[in-house]
Design a protein around this motif. Structure first.
Motif, short mmCIF file in Angstrom:
data_model
loop_
_atom_site.label_atom_id
_atom_site.label_comp_id
_atom_site.label_asym_id
_atom_site.label_seq_id
_atom_site.Cartn_x
_atom_site.Cartn_y
_atom_site.Cartn_z
N SER A 4 4.43 26.44 -18.89
CA SER A 4 3.74 25.30 -19.49
C SER A 4 3.15 24.45 -18.37
O SER A 4 3.81 24.20 -17.36
N VAL A 6 1.67 20.84 -17.15
CA VAL A 6 1.62 19.40 -17.44
C VAL A 6 0.65 18.78 -16.45
O VAL A 6 0.89 18.77 -15.24
N PHE A 8 -1.43 15.54 -15.16
CA PHE A 8 -1.50 14.08 -15.15
C PHE A 8 -2.88 13.66 -14.64
O PHE A 8 -3.25 13.97 -13.51
N PHE A 43 -0.20 20.43 -21.47
CA PHE A 43 -0.01 19.04 -21.83
C PHE A 43 -0.90 18.19 -20.92
O PHE A 43 -0.85 18.34 -19.69
N VAL A 45 -1.55 14.42 -19.83
CA VAL A 45 -1.07 13.04 -19.85
C VAL A 45 -2.15 12.17 -19.23
O VAL A 45 -2.45 12.30 -18.03
N GLU A 66 -1.83 19.62 -25.76
CA GLU A 66 -1.10 18.49 -26.32
C GLU A 66 -1.46 17.24 -25.52
O GLU A 66 -1.24 17.18 -24.32
N LEU A 81 7.89 13.58 -17.76
CA LEU A 81 8.26 14.98 -17.60
C LEU A 81 9.59 15.29 -18.28
O LEU A 81 9.73 16.30 -19.00
N LEU A 84 9.17 15.47 -22.04
CA LEU A 84 8.48 16.69 -22.47
C LEU A 84 9.41 17.90 -22.37
O LEU A 84 9.44 18.75 -23.27
N LEU A 93 7.55 25.26 -15.39
CA LEU A 93 6.53 24.21 -15.39
C LEU A 93 5.55 24.33 -14.23
O LEU A 93 5.93 24.65 -13.09
N VAL A 95 3.00 21.51 -12.65
CA VAL A 95 2.69 20.08 -12.71
C VAL A 95 1.63 19.77 -11.66
O VAL A 95 1.76 20.17 -10.49
#
Length: 369
Positions: A4, A6, A8, A43, A45, A66, A81, A84, A93, A95
């Protein structure tokens, strides 16, 4: 088993040039992520209304994204984090920021995603001091560290507090090059041919920087010229220069990790050349450079932060990199930039990326001309 991502992404800067650049870089990076089959969900953010609006209109139907809208909310990277990971039972992850590693290609990025799936309890990052991208598993290792409020601290905390085995990405232009300054923008354009609209629209600003990069590149191609490189310079950069150029290196490395370690926010940055600037003034400092060097690549942020200058003035730093002292408000940065502009040797000013991935890109340009 899958990864996944994530991402930012803070609000894209209001500064016209960098806003357009960062917008293009964001969509380019997202396009790379959606092509990697091993990434099952992304994701985002962000507090940027434009991105929220665009993605809510279904820009990426082929892969679910998402959205976590942080507008009008207190932002804390570590807490987000953790929430989530718990809410979605995430295990593996990736990131990063939304504009990171603009020169990395899909195959290179996919290779590290696959490595994350193949090995247990591993941390993969591009920078041991302050990773622009961090991949790790198991994700719940984040519960064993002090939750970082920014991405600069994440890789260090996972390595030293959670005990994850660190794997550094193989050094390359794609892994090291980042875009934080106008110098990076021009280098990116010269390498990729992208950002034509930005370059055309702001040609009056970038023209002189294009000429400076060409002048620096010409010197770097010559044998046994004296290269001055200062700032957050790593050992691998010096090794890379030695491998591909026949120059004599005068390198001074200082304040690596100054952002991740909180030295900027705590105003603890200390620089040899900052002290020289205080004692000799801008003319004395650059006269010293000119006496020992033929070409200069200077991470000016270390000097500025030593002087407690430019910390809250993105525009002054921006215009300094463009050698436009007449637009700079801070008197110290203005005088420094004026003297740099008048220097008898070709030189470039910038941030960390200039003395990291910027060196890789300059060498690529020098060797391909």
């Amino acid at each position: 088993m899958s990864v996944s991502a994530v991402i930012f992404q803070g609000s894209l800067t209001d500064q016209g040039i960098m806003k357009e650049v960062n917008t293009e870089l964001f969509w380019s990076y997202l396009n790379k992520l959606v092509k990697i089959n091993e990434i099952d969900k992304i994701f985002l953010v962000t507090n940027d209304e434009m991105l929220v609006h665009s993605l809510n209109n279904g820009c990426y139907k082929e892969k679910p994204i998402e959205l976590i809208n942080t507008k009008d909310k207190d932002f804390h990277l570590g807490k987000i984090l953790l929430e989530l990971i718990d809410s979605y039972n995430l295990t593996h992850l990736l990131v990063s920021g939304g504009t990171c590693l603009p020169l990395i290609d899909v195959a290179e990025l996919r290779g590290y995603v696959k490595k994350l799936l193949e090995e247990d309890e591993i941390l993969i990052t591009n920078n041991p001091q302050s990773g622009d991208i961090v991949l790790f598993n198991p994700a719940d290792k984040i519960k064993e560290i002090r939750l970082p409020d920014s991405d600069n601290q994440l890789s260090n905390n996972l390595r030293y507090e959670a005990g994850l085995k660190q794997h550094l990405m193989e050094k390359s232009t794609g892994v090291l090059f980042d875009i934080d300054t106008p110098t990076d923008v021009v280098l990116y354009h010269q390498i990729t041919g992208k950002l034509d609209k930005v370059m055309d629209e702001y040609n009056y600003l970038f023209d002189r920087l294009n000429s400076r990069i060409k002048s620096v590149s010409e010197v770097l191609k010559q044998d046994y010229k004296e290269l001055i490189i200062t700032g957050r310079v790593s050992g691998n950069i010096i090794s890379y220069i030695n491998e591909y150029l026949r120059v004599r290196i005068r390198a001074y490395s200082e304040e690596r990790g100054m952002k991740a370690l909180g030295r900027i926010s705590e105003r603890k940055v200390s620089s040899l050349f900052g002290y020289m600037l205080e004692d000799l003034g801008s003319d004395g400092l650059f006269t010293y450079f000119e006496n020992i060097g033929d070409v200069g690549i200077i991470d000016s942020r270390v000097i500025f932060y030593h002087m407690n200058r430019g910390i809250d003035s993105e525009m002054d730093r921006f215009y300094s990199d463009l050698f436009l002292p007449e637009k700079i408000k801070d008197p110290v940065i203005r005088e420094f930039t004026e003297r740099a502009k008048e220097s008898s040797m070709p030189l470039l000013l910038g941030g960390h990326s200039l003395v990291s991935g910027g060196i890789y890109s300059l060498i690529d340009l020098a060797n391909n001309e």
